[in-house]
Write a protein that holds these residues in place. Structure first.
Motif, short mmCIF file in Angstrom:
data_model
loop_
_atom_site.label_atom_id
_atom_site.label_comp_id
_atom_site.label_asym_id
_atom_site.label_seq_id
_atom_site.Cartn_x
_atom_site.Cartn_y
_atom_site.Cartn_z
N ILE A 74 -6.69 7.87 -12.34
CA ILE A 74 -7.69 8.58 -13.13
C ILE A 74 -9.04 7.85 -13.03
N SER A 95 -8.68 13.71 -12.07
CA SER A 95 -8.63 13.97 -13.52
C SER A 95 -7.30 13.56 -14.13
N SER A 96 -7.31 13.44 -15.44
CA SER A 96 -6.08 13.12 -16.15
C SER A 96 -5.09 14.27 -16.04
N GLU A 135 -13.62 14.32 -8.90
CA GLU A 135 -13.02 13.24 -9.68
C GLU A 135 -11.53 13.49 -9.89
#
Length: 158
Positions: free
Chosen positions: A100, A143-144, A141
């Motif tokens: 993450i 992501s979680s 990005e």
């Protein structure tokens, strides 16, 4: 695991080990060692491509691993990449997945994106992109949600 499972479940940026299951020959057997090294190694997943059906041929889905760059200083002379179809007889293992907060620098290439760089954070990714000009590059990005889905579905690294 099979190449098909890597294609289906490993996200871009994952570190993948591949092997044919044979023992590494002694260094004195240079030809056997070179053959063994071509079927056993580690690389970062940089591309996944869909199957293709054309009038004259068809090919299965595939993925590409980046094994390393060779050169001096900041000048890369050779970039080693290996591509396998999902029908490969080799065994694959996901060693590491992006965490993450990491940021992928991607470029759209044909039917699928290609990983150009994996940075620790957005600032590092923007700095890398400023020093390496790619006209169609974009940032993504980790992501979680992506990491959480891997954990819930049992796709954690070994």
């Amino acid at each position: 695991m099979s190449a098909h499972i890597v294609y289906e479940s490993a996200p871009l940026g994952s570190v993948i080990r591949y092997s044919d299951g044979t023992a590494k020959p002694p260094a004195r057997f240079t030809k056997k060692l070179a053959a063994w090294e071509s079927r056993n190694g580690v690389g970062r997943l940089v591309r996944k491509g869909p199957p293709r059906d054309r009038a004259t041929y068809s090919s299965p889905a595939y993925f590409t691993l980046h094994e390393g760059d060779f050169g001096q200083g900041s000048i890369i002379v050779v970039s080693v990449r290996r591509t396998w179809s999902v029908e490969s007889d080799l065994r694959f293992e996901i060693i590491e997945r992006p965490t993450i907060g990491m940021v992928r620098v991607l470029q759209e290439l044909g039917d699928s994106p290609e990983l150009l760089h994996l940075a620790k954070n957005r600032e590092a990714a923007e700095r890398w992109l400023a020093g390496n000009s790619y006209s169609r590059a974009y940032l993504e990005e980790v992501s979680s949600d992506e990491v959480g889905a891997d954990v819930i579905e049992g796709r954690t690294a070994a």
